[in-house]
Design an enzyme around this catalytic site. Structure first.
Site, mmCIF file in Angstrom:
data_model
loop_
_atom_site.group_PDB
_atom_site.id
_atom_site.type_symbol
_atom_site.label_atom_id
_atom_site.label_comp_id
_atom_site.label_asym_id
_atom_site.label_seq_id
_atom_site.Cartn_x
_atom_site.Cartn_y
_atom_site.Cartn_z
ATOM 1 N N LYS A 1 0.854 -1.194 0.000
ATOM 2 C CA LYS A 1 0.000 0.000 0.000
ATOM 3 C C LYS A 1 0.890 1.245 0.000
ATOM 4 O O LYS A 1 1.845 1.317 0.783
ATOM 5 C CB LYS A 1 -0.878 -0.050 1.255
ATOM 6 N N SER B 1 -9.546 0.771 2.771
ATOM 7 C CA SER B 1 -8.753 1.617 1.905
ATOM 8 C C SER B 1 -7.575 0.892 1.248
ATOM 9 O O SER B 1 -6.958 1.441 0.336
ATOM 10 C CB SER B 1 -8.202 2.792 2.711
ATOM 11 N N SER C 1 -9.975 -1.252 6.956
ATOM 12 C CA SER C 1 -9.293 -1.107 5.665
ATOM 13 C C SER C 1 -8.447 -2.289 5.225
ATOM 14 O O SER C 1 -7.999 -2.328 4.074
ATOM 15 C CB SER C 1 -8.416 0.149 5.677
#
Lengths: 69, 475
Positions: free
Chosen positions: B86, B161, B185
């Site tokens: 990420k 996310s 997330s």
């Protein structure tokens, strides 16, 4: 605890130094309002000497081994 | 694993298997890296999972890893394994966008502790993965870089996310990826994309060098193809860190040993309310089927009456709103036009919460956790859906900053937020598919710092099922 009104939110945002329009204040009121309502049963009920650090104590506490239902 | 698989498409193997294969010189790091890059080239135009692809550098690193191995120098447990993470983990000298326009050109000068520990184990960098802007969105939409697509159904969301992490792991573009979980997330993309994701206990893994969203709620954790792979990553990342005083200093359990054990003798709780209310029929079916597997594998199933989870959700929302707004206040003043509309809207929510209300929510966290732990005494883990539905379409969940946006967000994160408020660990595992072929995951919620038991249950479940081994096909 009641949800803040758009007028109150506009004043709080001004004080915070991030002014918002009346339209945005209304939208914020609708958006964050349910969180205030959800927390209302807890708000104003906490013991005087309860500190946020009790979270760390709860994290480290040994769990009692009673049987679940 | 067999030689044919390795020679044809190494990217399809698990993290554990490929690390062993490279170490045993059954396959080279270059072959493995090239296999991942080939899949990335095929899938990226459909998925938009990567923020940056660094093919040449990855291959050069792979060659260096192979050369070192030839000389008998093994870097660590993941020597020569290519990974992507990420795009919020600082990596010195690399652009770290945090999924934002504001940090489009931000070059990190430090490397996050979690990422450094994986590098120390020998991993090499494939690039960086897409994410929701500043990790503040549960669907995978991103108004600056476009939505990430679900490899199981391109017109459906990945969840956020950690959208790129979920999508890329599911499509076998990376063997695993770091995500972060502040309100769901890691677990949401794991659920929507059919991969395994571990939301760790607050304090289990250092957050140094990871982009902050909420200092009280943020957690670092892996998304991978199996609980066994998550255990391997946890063993490398968990533990104290002088750069992060909130990382706990206690001993780190042997996660790799935990995943070798069966679930016999463990007690798994099924909530009597909230997590079983208003479920989509297929999610309800898969929950029942998952519980049946647990029983078959020797777990003891009991019902548990939990404290009112809606209050935990509300408290979580208050804490998250304030802390996120505080982190972003300067940019909210100086660069409001550079936020996506929904992210700015959600950040503005924090302005409306008085300091006293925020501190009440923080003060209640200890008693709330104590009440929860008392309710699950004698239970090793609680099983619950990650979300009441499978992945919605990108179009139907694209609510932007419309008046009902927060309601949509709240509905999707209904089952994840209480865990964040309580700071508990939760392992999301793939547990089935809908009739239309969308994955459905369940979360195992554990006691503070007891990730090992969750990984043990997850691994045992995955030895008895094959949902985690299924691979989406390129349409």
């Amino acid at each position: 605890m009641t949800r803040p009104t758009p007028k109150e939110i506009k004043a709080i945002a001004d004080v915070a130094g991030v002014p918002v329009s009346a339209e945005v204040a209304t939208r914020i009121a609708n958006s964050i309002g349910p969180a205030f309502e959800g927390f209302a049963p807890v708000a104003g009920t906490l013991p005087f000497d309860l500190e946020p650090a009790t979270f760390l104590l709860a994290q480290g506490a040994k769990t009692p081994k009673k049987a679940a239902k | 694993m067999n030689i044919h698989q390795i020679s044809t498409e190494p990217a399809l193997l698990s993290l554990t298997a490929i690390a062993q294969a490279i170490a045993a010189k059954r396959v080279s790091s270059r072959e493995v890296t090239q296999s991942c890059l080939d899949r990335i080239a095929q899938w990226q135009p459909r998925l938009n999972a990567f923020m940056a692809i660094e093919a040449e550098q990855a291959l050069a690193s792979a060659d260096a890893a192979d050369a070192a191995l030839a000389k008998g120098k093994v870097g660590g447990a993941l020597h020569g394994v290519p990974l992507a993470h990420k795009d919020m983990y600082y990596d010195a000298g690399k652009v770290v966008t945090c999924g934002s326009k504001i940090r489009r050109d931000f070059v990190a000068t430090t490397t996050s502790t979690a990422l450094q520990r994986l590098k120390d184990a020998g991993t090499i960098r494939l690039g960086s993965l897409q994410m929701s802007e500043f990790a503040y969105g549960p669907t995978g939409h991103n108004s600056h870089y476009g939505p990430v697509h679900n490899p199981w159904a391109i017109d459906h969301v990945t969840g956020g996310s950690s959208s790129g992490s979920g999508s890329a792991v599911a499509a076998r573009l990376t063997f695993a990826a770091l995500g972060s979980d502040t309100g769901g997330s890691i677990r949401m993309p794991a659920h929507f994309c059919g991969v395994t994701g571990l939301k760790t206990t607050v304090g289990r893994i250092s957050r140094a060098g990871a982009m902050p969203l909420s200092q009280s709620l943020d957690t670092v954790g892996p998304l991978a193809r199996s609980a066994e792979d998550c255990a391997l990553l946890m063993a490398l990342m968990a533990g104290a860190d002088p750069e992060d005083p909130t990382a706990v200093t206690g001993p780190v359990p042997d996660y790799n040993a935990a995943v070798q054990r069966s679930m016999k003798g463990l007690t798994i709780g099924v909530p009597t309310a909230f997590y079983v209310d208003d479920l989509d029929a297929e999610v309800a079916r898969i929950l029942d089927e998952t519980i049946a597997v647990f029983k078959r594998e020797g777990a003891h199933i009991v019902q548990v009456e939990l404290p009112d989870q809606r209050q935990f959700t509300a408290a979580c929302q208050l804490v998250l709103a304030v802390e996120a707004a505080a982190f972003h206040k300067r940019w909210m003043i100086e660069r409001p036009q550079d936020y996506g509309p929904q992210v700015l809207m959600r950040l503005q929510n924090g302005l409306a919460v008085p300091g006293v209300s925020y501190l009440e929510a923080m003060r209640w966290r200890g008693p709330a956790l104590a009440a929860y732990l008392a309710a699950v005494a004698g239970v090793d883990a609680v099983i619950a859906p990650v979300a009441p539905v499978a992945a919605p379409t990108i179009a139907e969940s694209d609510v932007g900053n419309s008046p009902d946006a927060e309601a949509v967000i709240q509905r999707l994160t209904r089952f994840t937020r209480p865990v964040n408020y309580l700071g508990l660990p939760s392992l999301a595992i793939p547990t089935g598919f809908t009739a239309s072929g969308l994955p459905v995951g369940m979360q195992l919620i554990g006691r503070s710092f007891d990730e090992a038991t969750l990984l043990r249950i997850g691994a045992a479940f995955q030895r008895a099922t094959d949902f985690h081994d299924r691979i989406p096909e390129l349409a």
